[in-house]
Scaffold this active site. Structure first.
Site, short mmCIF file in Angstrom:
data_model
loop_
_atom_site.label_atom_id
_atom_site.label_comp_id
_atom_site.label_asym_id
_atom_site.label_seq_id
_atom_site.Cartn_x
_atom_site.Cartn_y
_atom_site.Cartn_z
N HIS B 44 13.41 12.86 9.97
CA HIS B 44 13.61 12.30 11.30
C HIS B 44 14.93 12.73 11.91
CE1 HIS B 44 10.33 9.74 9.76
NE2 HIS B 44 9.92 9.86 10.99
N VAL B 172 21.07 -0.34 3.70
CA VAL B 172 19.98 -0.20 4.66
C VAL B 172 18.71 0.25 3.94
CG1 VAL B 172 20.63 2.17 5.26
CG2 VAL B 172 19.26 0.82 6.87
N ASP B 174 14.96 1.57 4.84
CA ASP B 174 14.24 2.18 5.97
C ASP B 174 12.90 2.62 5.40
OD1 ASP B 174 13.18 3.83 7.91
OD2 ASP B 174 15.03 4.89 8.31
N MET B 175 11.87 1.89 5.72
CA MET B 175 10.61 2.01 4.98
C MET B 175 9.40 2.01 5.90
SD MET B 175 9.44 -0.74 2.09
CE MET B 175 8.46 -1.91 3.05
N TRP B 226 -3.98 -3.80 -0.22
CA TRP B 226 -4.16 -4.82 0.81
C TRP B 226 -2.82 -5.36 1.31
CZ3 TRP B 226 -5.51 -5.15 -4.30
CH2 TRP B 226 -4.76 -6.01 -5.10
N LYS B 227 -1.78 -5.25 0.48
CA LYS B 227 -0.49 -5.82 0.90
C LYS B 227 0.14 -4.96 2.00
CE LYS B 227 0.54 -8.97 -2.71
NZ LYS B 227 1.61 -9.78 -3.29
N GLY B 305 20.26 2.43 0.42
CA GLY B 305 21.27 2.99 1.30
C GLY B 305 22.65 3.11 0.68
#
Lengths: 341, 341
Positions: B44, B172, B174-175, B226-227, B305
């Site tokens: 990104h 941090v 970031d997922m 499903w989670k 992080g």
């Protein structure tokens, strides 16, 4: 398996709770246990009642404390201290306080420290949804999972709930960061089932698909490998930071008892800033779409909590299923207690 | 692979961005691309630059819009409309507005609708952490994953970030709610690697461990079955509800382009209500503990992080690694553009 009416379940549990709590608190705490089971969350309803009684007996939970104390605040953000009191009673107060603050401030957060087990995360999200607001609530726990990259119990399963009001029945996700609860693994082991991937270690420290071995070792990994592990660490550190409460490390291992959790209740009054009817319409559009998907199995795709109202109605109509063993414990706990206390 | 200095990367990308943006905006957007790569988030950062240029060229992102419009607000809760403008520039404004509101209100939420891709979720959490506040930010996306129980692209990977300030370098997470990015699967496929569990379908609709087949079909499941699926649905519905913005269903399939996301920026000024030094001390205690665990592999356990500052310093010192192909595109995009525009 027995089917017990909601009213009978409340009356029976209230009886045992009168050993520790005044009548009004005992009654409401019994409603919480029965209500959680009635919603289908058996693991954090009546099944948990005997253990909660013993936690009050041992002093792990201080039954004399049923209200939290306000520590500090700024606008919509407040910190409260539960002083190791009765978890679900105090968690409900925190959720309602967040709702109250969000009416004025648009968004609110109550960070609660030193609370006992709050039973079912989803309950507090749903309370916010019942008030027409969105909810984000999470708690830390004892270290009941192994961090990804380690073989020791070192992070919590830290349940988180996300809730959104919906006219046809509010949506609620209530999720611990493990793929399964240990209780579920026990049931799989009893049935002789194996897991489809190795989500924990056996007592020799080897990865295994055997649910019984993972129950024995207590060495389950978080869901989704490094992702669940990272989520667990951050939820723990956030909950303990916002409340200046105990971290999972301080709460300790499961064998230490699970004392004094840090809990966060974020409530968002979005109906004050956008058209809630328009939101409801677009939520229905997504749910209709999910229902339209060709299912890989019979059940199809549903939004989280979508079936909750139907489960609740069924249990109110037909009774709440409870094992004979649990029901015997519930009845025995109430014996010899005068209800006129 | 080339190593390009941060300054050279910014200058090169700024050049191409001048086709679409005024000088100050072009410069800062170039800093965002280079900064994300510098922090090690290559997917990104600069890698995404050619695609963002083409999105501005095609009008998927409206380069004329670099500021959001305030729609409504109550206390710490505000709704803004990005009008399909330049995603990361507007997302930064939203994050800073949340910080500003949280100074007065303790907690704040900016719900932003119709924004273009914000690139890296963690950036906005870190901006809050830099201001001494905790952050919870999430976005919806196009339907790039199959809901659990279905075989069609039907839910987004909806990245979420959780951030917490820390004196030694903020934490941090970031997922995205998929176990891997499609880009990672492509790399695994190129190396001939197989997945250890079937996390997607092939074009024949069969579950597969072959990353190449999942890339071809575009049928990856959310993480944790499903989670992850439930988490994805709730993040999408929450983001679109709070902002009255587009749902994943409206944003559509990856092939529709990814236009007009709903994004949420929650900022918590906990330092106003608890002792931030005491928080920092208990965070360090947990991190020390994580480091003390016997690792199952070489790297050991870290907080999310935690290594970011070291990665950033290394890239500032040695240059940012970028493939020849990406660098050529970056340079080519700037050719023939006068920097004195």
């Amino acid at each position: 398996m027995l089917n017990v009416t909601y009213e009978r379940a409340v009356a029976a549990m209230e009886q045992g709770l009168l050993r520790y709590l005044p009548a009004d608190k005992a009654h409401h705490f019994a409603e919480i246990f029965a209500g959680n089971s009635c919603d289908g969350v058996h693991s954090h309803g009546m099944n948990r009642y005997p253990r909660y009684l013993s936690d009050m007996e041992s002093g792990l939970c201080d039954a004399n404390v049923t209200e939290a104390e306000r520590v500090s605040g700024l606008g919509g953000m407040e910190v409260w201290d539960a002083h190791f009191g009765v978890g679900p009673l105090i968690a409900e107060q925190a959720a309602l306080r967040a709702v109250e603050l969000a009416r004025t401030h648009g968004i609110a957060c109550v960070a609660l420290r030193n609370n006992s087990h709050w039973l079912r995360a989803g309950r507090y999200g749903l309370m916010m949804a019942d008030a027409g607001m969105a909810g984000i609530c999470f708690t830390n726990t004892c270290m009941n999972l192994t961090a990804y990259g380690a073989k020791q119990p070192s992070v919590g399963n830290n349940p988180i709930t996300l809730a959104l009001p919906r006219r046809k029945g509010s949506l609620v996700m209530d999720m611990a960061v493990s793929q399964y609860a240990y209780g579920k693994l026990e049931i799989m082991a009893q049935k002789g089932e194996m897991l489809d991937s190795p989500i924990g270690y056996n007592e020799r420290g080897e990865l295994t698909c055997d649910p019984g071995e993972i129950c024995k070792s207590g060495l389950m990994l978080p869901m989704a490998k490094w992702k669940g592990s990272a989520l667990s660490i951050m939820l723990d550190l956030l909950a303990s930071a916002l409340s200046l409460g105990r971290t999972a490390l301080v709460i300790g291992k499961p064998s230490d008892g699970e004392k004094g959790m840090s809990q966060v209740f974020i409530c968002i009054n979005y109906a004050a800033v956008v058209d809630a009817d328009a939101v409801d319409a677009q939520v229905e559009q997504t749910i209709d779409y999910l229902h339209s998907l060709s299912p890989t199995e019979g059940a199809g795709v549903h939004a989280p909590g979508e079936n909750l109202a139907a489960i609740r109605e069924k249990h109110l109509r037909e009774g709440i299923p409870v094992t004979e063993a649990t029901w015997e414990k519930i009845v025995a706990a109430g014996e010899g207690v005068s209800s006129g206390i």
